[in-house]
Write an enzyme that holds these catalytic residues in place. Structure first.
Site, PDB file in Angstrom:
ATOM      1  CB  SER A 211      -0.917   0.015   1.226  1.00  0.00           C
ATOM      2  OG  SER A 211      -1.582   1.263   1.338  1.00  0.00           O
ATOM      3  CD  GLU A 265      -9.082   2.727  -3.596  1.00  0.00           C
ATOM      4  OE1 GLU A 265      -8.120   3.478  -3.301  1.00  0.00           O
ATOM      5  OE2 GLU A 265      -9.253   1.615  -3.067  1.00  0.00           O
TER       6      GLU A 265
END
Length: 294
Positions: A211, A265
């Site tokens: 991430s 997103e």
């Protein structure tokens, strides 16, 4: 006693030559000292300074030397700066097909060359040096990125837009908890086995170490809902974020999603540096494509 020696033309010539040599030597030494002091005080060259001050309002007084190391790069070395090194066959989610390579990151690695995803993870124990993204927010980013978010936040405020920082840096442990919770949810509510649930979870929550939040390079802004795309805040980001070095990391179009392997997103913006962000935006490409890793 006074010497009454006649000064001949030859003597005069020698005196003139010696004087010229002395003047040149003094001038050269002075210039060398000035250049040394300038380099010592700035720690950067003209090209680097242009790159790190492109974003209006960004204060790089205390970290200009570090920024110069991390943002100065050419197209030719994009693919060689932060290269994956070792396949991690012992990765905890290998059972679901995740055997990511560890990305070799050094103090010289440009932030724009760091690619984190389902195939590339941070070195074990990697922890960025952090700073508040917005003063008083309690939300943090890598200290080299935070000034750019603050500048973007301030400029948006001038335009009547508030870019509330929702989620910036996350520890490896928090990322693991989020990922595991998503796996459990998919198993309990959609009847998936653990392997399928893990693969599905990775399309929404990146695997631990993969991430960009774990590196302090990304910010979730204002919302965690796809409806964020219909807001004035998103419209402002879509128009202006690149001027401050941020890109929409996971675009909506099918081609991009096929490359990133992550759902759309609209809230997730990643710092890559002003020059890289503008190029990525202009070409309509993903970070994977920019780095030649798609």
């Amino acid at each position: 006693m006074v010497l009454n020696k006649k000064i001949t033309p030859r003597v005069i010539k020698l005196i003139v030559i010696q004087s010229i040599i002395l003047i040149v030597a003094v001038t050269t030494v002075g210039a060398a000292i000035n250049v040394h002091n300038e380099y010592k005080n700035t720690g950067k060259n003209a090209n680097v300074q242009t790159e790190i001050t492109t974003a209006s309002g960004v204060n790089t007084t205390n970290n200009s030397e570090e920024m110069s190391k991390n943002e100065a790069q050419t197209t030719s070395d994009r693919q060689t700066t932060a290269q994956p090194q070792k396949v991690n066959s012992d990765y905890e989610y290998a059972y679901a097909g995740f055997t990511p390579k560890t990305v070799n990151i050094t103090a010289e690695t440009p932030l724009s060359a760091i690619l984190l995803n389902g195939q590339n993870v941070l070195p074990e124990g990697y922890e960025p040096t952090l700073a508040e993204a917005v003063e008083g927010s309690g939300v943090y980013l890598d200290y080299r990125v935070a000034p750019f978010y603050q500048a973007m936040y301030d400029k948006a405020l001038e335009d009547g837009i508030t870019l509330n920082p929702v989620s910036g840096y996350r520890s490896y442990e928090l990322q693991t908890n989020n990922f595991e919770n998503k796996i459990d949810y998919l198993m309990e509510n959609e009847g998936l086995d653990r392997t399928k649930a893990t693969v599905e979870a990775a399309t929404e929550i990146m695997i631990p170490g993969g991430s960009e939040h774990n590196a302090g390079l990304a910010m979730d802004i204002c919302s965690l809902s796809e409806s964020f795309e219909d807001t004035d805040e998103f419209a402002w980001l879509n128009e202006n974020a690149a001027d401050f070095g941020f890109i929409l990391r996971y675009p909506k179009d099918a081609r991009s999603k096929n490359i990133t392997k992550v759902i759309y997103e609209p809230w997730h913006f990643r710092y890559v540096g002003v020059e890289a962000a503008k190029e990525i935006k202009a070409k309509g490409i993903t970070l994977e494509e920019y780095l030649g890793a798609n």
